[in-house]
Design an enzyme around this catalytic site. Structure first.
Site, mmCIF file in Angstrom:
data_model
loop_
_atom_site.group_PDB
_atom_site.id
_atom_site.type_symbol
_atom_site.label_atom_id
_atom_site.label_comp_id
_atom_site.label_asym_id
_atom_site.label_seq_id
_atom_site.Cartn_x
_atom_site.Cartn_y
_atom_site.Cartn_z
ATOM 1 C CE LYS A 126 -16.365 -11.465 7.645
ATOM 2 N NZ LYS A 126 -16.135 -10.425 6.638
ATOM 3 N NE ARG A 152 -24.119 -6.184 0.772
ATOM 4 C CZ ARG A 152 -23.100 -5.700 0.061
ATOM 5 N NH1 ARG A 152 -23.239 -5.475 -1.239
ATOM 6 N NH2 ARG A 152 -21.947 -5.445 0.638
HETATM 7 N N1 BES Z 1 -19.318 -7.692 8.533
HETATM 8 C C1 BES Z 1 -18.652 -7.483 7.306
HETATM 9 C C2 BES Z 1 -18.112 -6.071 7.148
HETATM 10 C C3 BES Z 1 -17.021 -5.654 8.089
HETATM 11 C C4 BES Z 1 -15.697 -5.781 7.721
HETATM 12 C C5 BES Z 1 -17.304 -5.094 9.313
HETATM 13 C C6 BES Z 1 -14.697 -5.358 8.567
HETATM 14 C C7 BES Z 1 -16.309 -4.685 10.163
HETATM 15 C C8 BES Z 1 -14.991 -4.819 9.774
HETATM 16 C C9 BES Z 1 -19.593 -7.726 6.124
HETATM 17 O O1 BES Z 1 -20.584 -8.662 6.341
HETATM 18 C C10 BES Z 1 -18.764 -8.212 4.975
HETATM 19 O O2 BES Z 1 -18.140 -9.203 5.123
HETATM 20 N N2 BES Z 1 -18.800 -7.474 3.873
HETATM 21 C C11 BES Z 1 -18.059 -7.812 2.710
HETATM 22 C C12 BES Z 1 -18.936 -7.552 1.510
HETATM 23 C C13 BES Z 1 -18.388 -8.096 0.226
HETATM 24 C C14 BES Z 1 -18.321 -9.596 0.273
HETATM 25 C C15 BES Z 1 -19.270 -7.630 -0.905
HETATM 26 C C16 BES Z 1 -16.804 -6.933 2.666
HETATM 27 O O3 BES Z 1 -16.890 -5.770 3.034
HETATM 28 O O4 BES Z 1 -15.769 -7.440 2.300
HETATM 29 ZN ZN ZN Z 2 -19.949 -10.655 5.986
#
Ligand code: BES
Ligand code: ZN
Ligand code: ZN
Length: 509
Positions: free
Chosen positions: A280, A354
């Site tokens: 990230k 997931r």
């Molecule tokens: N933990 C994050 C989701 C999240 C984002 C929680 C902002 C709280 C605030 C999750 O693991 C994630 O990074 N999801 C990705 C999925 C994508 C790569 C398919 C997302 O939502 O960008």
């Molecule tokens: Zn994530």
């Protein structure tokens, strides 16, 4: 926070601050509200005079302090907004505003005059519960790492007065129950707020073990060795880049009813989500210690369920791992086999929630055959975009379960919004080389394709509800000013009051 119930009128009590609610004054009506007559009397006319000067408008959240003559302490008027919009959520928020408003200002004890928070549609015990929520949660702060803190309210008393004195028994029961729930919310927030260096998967397992000992719950912790034997390739893959190995934690509460149903509550417990190899950007990583909020909520739900002895049997599952890009981390392109035999094609290591849940769901469904499965997860950024910081996304394959959760949400004030799950979403998570892919080719409906992925591991026959709590799980310094005062900075423990309410009402028709 201690919350007490007292039969006497609040104005005759010795509390540092006596709080009353005041509705917004209607336009072109300057008459003094009769509901505040007693307050005025206690102020020896100071209140009426302030009203006459239009000093008090009753706008929601407005605070007016009146110093009672003869040094008898303070009265605090909290604005409730227009009468037409009044309801339990307003009481919850107003109580929090009052508690926060006197913070650091020499108020150790607070007295609420219950009658000013009761109206048509808000019964005395509903108002008392809402005051308990607002005062306890509004007064919450995470102080573990602060060497100095401003004094906050330590004790709140709900005063019944002659208006509600006869309902003392019912109100005492309601407040007692709500205090148990709110104490658990505070306890949950304290764990969810811990930083990732401290709240490792093993530390969360220790918390579960300690809770199990205290409340007589059966607790099983699967460590990395056991997880490998069980073929839990999902949670192992996600945890492989971290020095803190993953844990799958199971808590069992036997249930209060004789032949009650079994409800499984499953939580995403990523102690820190860096994104892994699909790392990230720094700003998006800032709050990722809260990515364990679902699993920590499960811990809280089990605590409340066992304390309040809810009717159903409850199986709590916490899927805990740290998602870091270490030398042995899992990578895009990897294919992992999970507990129930299904294989996942990993295309993005940041879609790790997931992946850990695949084993957790597969395990609990296979092992316990629950009547219902509810999962809580800070799963997608798409949820926050779609519904905002206050509302959780609800996806369910079972209308009755969904309705039950929406009803609980209406009671606790934790907003839920049901979203669709269709074959379109299911199509998007199909993989060329495995059973499912963890990220889609086109960036659409992220909250729902994540749900379609999870559904694969629950299967088609078990009633299931998925709560994406990415938005409401925590409050940031930026989102704080748009949130109710009882959702202070940091973890909110969203879902604990909601699911506890759902479980309390389960078994009743
Ligand atoms: N933990 C994050 C989701 C999240 C984002 C929680 C902002 C709280 C605030 C999750 O693991 C994630 O990074 N999801 C990705 C999925 C994508 C790569 C398919 C997302 O939502 O960008
Ligand atoms: Zn994530
Ligand atoms: Zn995550």
């Amino acid at each position: 926070m201690k919350v007490l119930v007292d039969r006497r009128d609040g104005l005759s009590a010795a509390a540092d601050v006596v709080v009353s609610g005041a509705y917004e004054r209607p336009e072109k009506d300057d008459s003094f509200p009769r509901t505040l007559d007693k307050e005025d009397e206690a102020s020896k006319g100071l209140l009426r005079a302030a009203w006459g000067r239009r000093e008090i408008r009753g706008k929601f959240g407005e605070l007016t302090t009146i110093h009672r003559p003869e040094g008898r302490g303070r009265m605090l008027l909290v604005g409730l907004g227009p009468r037409a919009k009044f309801g339990p959520e307003i009481v919850r928020r107003a109580a929090a505003v009052a508690v926060r408003g006197v913070k650091g200002r020499g108020a150790r004890t607070l007295a609420f005059r219950l009658s000013s928070f009761v109206a048509e549609g808000v019964t005395s015990d509903t108002a008392a519960r809402a005051l308990t929520d607002g005062a306890t949660l509004g007064g919450y702060e995470f102080l573990k790492y602060k060497t100095r803190s401003e004094g906050t309210v330590e004790e709140t008393t709900i005063h019944l007065g002659e208006e509600h004195g006869r309902e003392e028994a019912a109100i005492k029961k309601a407040v007692g129950e709500q205090t148990e729930i709110d104490d658990t919310v505070v306890w949950t927030r304290d764990i969810a707020n811990l930083p990732a260096d401290t709240a490792t998967p093993e530390r969360l397992a220790e918390e579960a073990r300690a809770l199990g000992k205290e409340l007589g719950l059966k607790v099983t912790v699967f460590d990395e060795t056991k997880l490998a034997e069980m073929h839990c390739g999902g949670i192992l893959a996600v945890g492989s880049g971290s020095a803190h190995p993953p844990r799958l934690i199971i808590l069992e509460y036997a249930g209060g009813a004789k032949r009650g149903k079994t409800v499984a509550v499953v939580g995403k417990g990523i102690t820190f989500d860096s994104g892994g190899i699909s790392i990230k950007p720094a700003p998006a990583m800032a709050n990722m210690k809260f990515d364990k909020s679902g699993a920590v909520a499960v811990l809280g739900i089990l605590r409340a369920a066992a304390t309040l002895k809810v009717p159903p049997r409850v199986i709590g599952v916490m899927a805990c791992a740290e998602n870091l890009p270490g030398g042995s981390a899992y990578r895009p392109g990897d294919i992992v086999r999970t507990y129930n035999g299904k294989a996942i094609e990993v295309l993005n290591t940041d879609a790790e929630g997931r992946v850990v849940l695949s084993d957790a769901l597969g395990y609990v469904v296979g092992q316990y055959k629950p009547d219902e499965v509810i999962d809580l997860a800070t799963l997608t950024g798409a949820e926050v975009v779609a519904l905002g910081d206050d509302t959780a996304g609800l996806v369910s394959t079972d209308d009755k379960l969904a309705q039950g959760l929406l009803q609980a949400s209406a009671v606790t004030g934790e907003p839920l919004w049901r979203m669709p799950l269709t074959d379109y979403h299911r199509e998007l998570v199909k993989s060329e080389t495995a059973d499912v892919r963890n990220s889609t080719e086109i960036p659409v409906a992220g909250m729902l394709t994540a749900a379609a992925f999870l559904e694969t591991f629950v299967g088609p026959t078990t009633p299931w509800a998925h709560l994406d709590i990415a938005g409401p799980a925590y409050t940031t310094l930026t989102t704080k000013k748009y949130q109710p005062a009882y959702q202070n900075y940091g973890a909110t423990a969203f879902g604990v009051r909601l699911i506890t309410r759902y479980l309390m009402d389960s078994g009743r028709s």
